[in-house]
Scaffold this active site. Structure first.
Site, PDB file in Angstrom:
ATOM      1  CG  HIS A 188      -2.241   0.761   0.876  1.00 48.80           C
ATOM      2  ND1 HIS A 188      -2.663   1.864   1.588  1.00 48.80           N
ATOM      3  CD2 HIS A 188      -3.159   0.574  -0.087  1.00 48.80           C
ATOM      4  CE1 HIS A 188      -3.783   2.329   1.068  1.00 48.80           C
ATOM      5  NE2 HIS A 188      -4.104   1.563   0.046  1.00 48.80           N
ATOM      6  CG  MET A 258      -9.378   0.849  17.538  1.00 47.03           C
ATOM      7  SD  MET A 258      -8.512   2.410  17.290  1.00 47.03           S
ATOM      8  CE  MET A 258      -6.866   1.817  17.019  1.00 47.03           C
ATOM      9  CG  HIS A 262      -6.628   5.000   4.824  1.00 49.65           C
ATOM     10  ND1 HIS A 262      -5.710   5.635   4.021  1.00 49.65           N
ATOM     11  CD2 HIS A 262      -6.183   3.732   4.990  1.00 49.65           C
ATOM     12  CE1 HIS A 262      -4.772   4.766   3.687  1.00 49.65           C
ATOM     13  NE2 HIS A 262      -5.026   3.612   4.258  1.00 49.65           N
ATOM     14  CG  ASP A 313      -6.417  -2.807   9.701  1.00 50.59           C
ATOM     15  OD1 ASP A 313      -5.802  -1.732   9.751  1.00 50.59           O
ATOM     16  OD2 ASP A 313      -5.897  -3.869   9.286  1.00 50.59           O
TER      17      ASP A 313
END
Ligand code: SDX
Length: 376
Positions: A188, A258, A262, A313
Site C-alpha cells: 500500500h 478502530m 485513513h 482492518d
C-alpha cells in the site's frame, strides 16, 4: 520558530519519492499493484501470484509460478534452533514481539544478511515470505501448550498456514477469504511501516533490519494493530443491538473507533468492498451472522454520525475471528502478506537510493551559557 517554515506533521500530503510498485488513487478510490487493479487480482489470482507480481513487476507465466512455488515451499521450515529459542519466549509476550524477534534471529543466522545485491535480497525476501507463517503458527501452538506442526510442501501458501495452526485445511470458501485478505494486505505505497523499512534501507542497512523495523511500526493500533483492536471492540459491544449506542458513546467521548478512517482514503478504503464481500461469503458457512450485523450497524453509524469510512482492518478483524485465529495473531497475519510490499520497497530504495533525512524546525530553548555544576 520562523513562521515561514511549512511543517507537514505526520508528513501528511508529502511526496517523499516515486514508486513503481503500487498506486493508491484516492480520487477514484482505487489501488493497483504494478498496474493491475487489486480487486481483479483478488478474484483471479492466488497470493503466490501476487507476491511474484509485486517483486518482479509482471504476473508469472505458468512455468514461472511453478518454479516460484517450489522455491517458497522449500524454505518454509524454520529449523529446530529457532523453535528452541521460541520455547524460551515469555508466553504472554505479544505475537508481534515474538515475530519481530524471530525474524531478527533469521537475520542473525543468515550468512547472506549483509549482501544487498538484488539477487541476494530477492532470495532473502522469498525466505522470509516462506518462514514467517511457520513462525506465526509455531508461536500460536507453543503459547497454547502444543507442539509446532511442520509445513506441508504439498499445500499452497494459504492452506499450509491453516495446516500448521490447526492440523487441517478448512472449506475452500474459508481458504479463499484468507487468500483474498493476503492479496489486499500485501502492499500500500508509503504507509508508515513501509516507509520505516525504506528509511532503514536508505542507510544501506540490511533487508532483515528493514523488515524488523517494519514489524515494529505495523504493530501500532493506528496502523496494522487496528485489526486486532477491531475484534476487541466488537467483543466488547458483543450484542449488535447495543452497537449503535456503544458507538455514539465512543463518539461523544471523542474516542477513536478502530478500523475506521485513513490518511489517504477520505471517501472509503478501496480494498474494503472486496474484503467485505469475502467476509460475508465466509460468514454464511461459519455461522457469523452476529458479526455481520455488528459490522453493518457500526459501518452505518460511523458514516451517518462522523462521515468516516471503514478501512481494510475493519472487515479482516471479524473474518480472522471466524476463521478461528486468536486475536493477537491478526497483525502477524498482516505481516505474512506485507512482507512482500516491504521487501519490494527495500529493493526499490536500493536501486536509486538517497539517505532519507528530513528537517526539524527547532522551537526549544534559546541558546544559553553552560555553568559548572558548582555554580548552577
Ligand atoms: C492501516 O497508510 C496506510 O496505507 C495504512 C494501511 C496499509 O495498508 O498500510 O491502509 C493500513 O493502517 C489502516 C488504518 C488502521 N488504523 C485504524 O483503524 C485506527 C483508527 N484510525 C485513526 O487513527 C485514523 O483514521 C488514522 C490514523 C488511520 C488516519 O488518521 P489521520 O489521517 O491522521 O486523520 P486524523 O487523525 O487527522 O483524523 C481527522 C479527524 C480527526 O477529528 P478532529 O480532530 O479533526 O475533530 O477524523 C477523526 C479524528 O479524530 N478520526 C476519527 C477516526 N479517524 C479519524 N475519529 C474516530 N475514529 C476514527 N477511527
Amino acid at each position: 520558530m520562523s513562521d515561514a517554515i511549512d511543517i507537514k506533521k505526520g508528513l501528511a500530503g508529502v511526496y517523499a519519492d516515486t514508486t513503481k510498485i503500487s498506486k493508491v488513487m484516492e480520487e477514484t478510490n482505487s489501488l493497483t499493484y504494478r498496474g493491475y487493479p487489486v480487486q481483479e487480482l483478488a478474484a483471479l489470482c492466488k497470493f503466490e501470484e501476487v507476491a511474484y507480481l509485486i517483486w518482479h513487476g509482471e504476473l508469472p507465466m505458468r512455468e514461472q509460478l511453478m518454479h516460484f512455488e517450489r522455491q517458497e515451499r522449500e524454505h518454509r521450515w524454520i529449523g529446530d534452533d529457532l523453535i528452541e529459542v521460541m520455547r524460551k519466549f515469555r508466553k504472554t509476550a505479544h505475537p508481534m514481539d515474538t515475530l519481530r524477534t524471530a525474524v531478527s534471529f533469521l537475520g542473525v543466522q543468515d550468512p547472506e544478511t549483509e549482501d544487498n545485491s538484488p539477487k541476494a535480497n530477492l532470495e532473502k525476501s522469498i525466505k522470509m515470505m516462506a518462514r514467517i507463517p511457520t513462525i506465526v503458527a509455531a508461536d500460536y501452538r507453543l503459547r497454547n501448550g502444543k507442539e509446532p506442526i511442520k509445513p506441508d510442501p504439498k499445500l499452497g501458501f494459504a492452506e499450509n498456514f491453516f495446516h500448521m495452526c490447526f492440523g487441517e485445511v478448512p472449506a475452500p470458501e474459508v481458504v479463499k477469504c484468507f487468500d483474498v485478505s493476503l492479496t489486499l494486505y500485501a502492499e500500500h505505497s508509503f504507509n508508515a511501516s513501509t516507509f520505516t523499512s525504506r528509511v532503514i534501507a536508505s542507510t544501506t542497512s540490511d533487508i532483515y533490519s528493514a523488515v524488523v523495523g517494519g514489524i515494529g511500526a505495523l504493530k501500532g493500533p493506528l496502523h496494522g494493530g487496528a485489526n486486532e483492536a477491531v475484534m476487541h471492540m466488537m467483543l466488547e459491544v458483543d450484542d449488535p443491538k447495543k452497537a449503535e449506542a456503544w458507538l455514539l458513546g465512543n463518539i461523544a467521548d471523542k474516542r477513536l473507533v478502530m478500523g475506521f478512517g485513513h490518511r489517504v482514503y477520505k471517501h472509503g478504503d478501496s480494498r474494503v468492498p472486496t474484503m467485505k464481500k469475502a467476509f460475508l461469503e465466509m460468514a454464511k458457512i461459519k455461522n457469523g451472522q452476529k458479526w455481520v450485523e455488528m459490522y453493518e450497524i457500526l459501518e452505518r453509524t460511523m458514516l451517518a454520525k462522523k462521515n468516516i469510512h471503514p478501512n481494510l482492518d475493519f472487515p479482516t478483524g471479524p473474518a480472522y475471528y471466524l476463521m478461528g485465529f486468536d486475536i493477537p495473531m491478526f497483525t502477524p497475519i498482516f505481516v505474512m502478506s506485507r512482507i512482500t510490499g516491504w521487501t519490494a520497497h527495500v529493493m526499490e530504495q536500493n536501486e536509486d537510493n538517497k539517505l532519507i533525512r528530513p528537517l526539524a524546525a527547532y522551537d526549544g530553548s534559546a541558546q544559553r551559557k553552560v555553568l559548572p555544576v558548582a555554580e548552577r
